[in-house]
Design an enzyme around this catalytic site. Sequence first.
Site: not given
Ligand code: NAD
Ligand code: UGA
Length: 471
Positions: A171, A226, A282
Amino acid sequence: MFNNKIKNICCIGAGYVGGPTMAVFANHCLNIKITVSDINEKRINAWNDSDISNLPIYEPGLDTLISRSRNKNLFFTTNIKESIAEADLIFLSVNTPTKSKGIGAGKASDLKWVEASARQIAKFSRGHTIVVEKSTLPVRTAKTIEKILSESQEIDENQEKKTFSVLSNPEFLSEGNAINDLERPDRVLIGGEDQSAINLLVDLYLNWVPREKIILTNIWSSELSKLTANAFLAQRISSINAISSLCEATGADIKQVSKAIGMDTRIGNKFLLPGPGFGGSCFQKDILNLVYLCEYYNLHEVAAYWEGVININNWQKDRIFKLIVIKLFGTVFEKKLAILGFSFKANTNDTRNSASIQICKNLIEEGAILSIYDPKVGSNQIDEDLNLPFHKTNSKKNMQWTKTDSIQSAIKDCHAIIILTEWDEFQKIQWESLIKKMKRPAWIFDTRSVVDVSKAEQAGFNVWQIGNYTS
Ligand code: NAD
Ligand code: UGA
């Protein structure tokens, strides 16, 4: 082989990815039942709360999508067994944080939640199940998942043979803009070998994503892409932050430099905003994971190169904290300071790894008394993040920081305003009205370039702005 259409989807993990992603799927795939399951009962209750303002995640547009599909074709449950059993396709969307102890501590991803989920799938699934990695994972994790699944009990409750296909579909959404990113993705990446499973996942996305935006790769490329995408994005921020410090020293202006370099189409104008250091759940964890992988494969120079991105990020937070203290005559002891913004970026209530946490902790350590205002982050979250040694019962805690409900009350009797998140409302502040309520000399430290410096100076403030020369 599995040629039926997908009728039931389960998403394990109802977090920042699972919730919004499945809300978008549900709105585009009306004939598919989608169940998001989680072990966290409090979170699931919040997703099911009839008051839509109580959703566990703040994300613009999310409430509308949830209201439209919840309890129609989108369900939130803690009944993981049932949701796995009825699913044709399962998204693994659980957390993969950096390991805090044991082998690889501080760098490697902790895959215990992924493994636990794979074991749950192995146990409860029926017939053929497509398992899709949505979580961000180290390269070759799919092998581990396949191994766990393939060695599971072979016959399901209906005496049918259990089979699995594992795909990678990372994602790329960014928080605060998640719905838009999911509705109009730059690309959808699918890695895998089982063509019929790939076709079924592609068909799901075709409900709203143009075919030319869907990229198919082998599974390892998908997993590594990713990590690489996040590493490149974070690298840009460390690059611009590094240059911001040079601007401050030389008289160059970071906004002008960003514009000048961003107009080169090879560089592009996105992700060139300097700040207090990137936060979020992340960037740091994914780069550390990349560093760990490189070390594992004896690519030490490559590991050191990427670790530099983290080092600059930590240095940026530290230098900002130190310059605040220095400009406030070398001491912040018992000085009241207003912190505007605690989330790691605007438009989210997420504070994971927010630069605000480290900067606030350091200021408190120096004796400052903080009054913190953030439109979406509550005091319990701040308390958890700051994790100070004093407990709630100890009145000393209230001496260290308080949470306020408005900018006006945050700045009262403060020596300085420190802007750490770029919330819209901070750009609209009328500085003349604020300065009257502050101690003099009054300072603004703008780490997000949201302040009109000349207006704030006219109002009587001393202003430090990131990437701007000040004598
Ligand atoms: P999060 O911590 O918000 O959510 C994860 C959820 O999974 C939690 O609510 C937890 O209770 C649940 N969980 C864990 N083990 C479980 C199990 N065995 N059964 C059922 N539920 C379970 O995490 P997130 O931010 O949603 O990130 C999830 C993944 O996606 C990570 O690998 C992260 O790197 C990736 N990712 C995050 C973002 C982002 O913007 N947060 C964007 C892209 C990718
Ligand atoms: C980031 C990536 O942008 C997503 O593509 C990815 O899916 C995600 O991580 C993930 O894997 O979790 P996110 O962390 O939600 O998304 O937010 P961003 O907009 O990337 O910002 C990350 C950090 O960088 C923030 O603290 C933001 O303030 C900072 N940032 C961003 C800067 O300081 N300058 C910029 O120009 C952009």
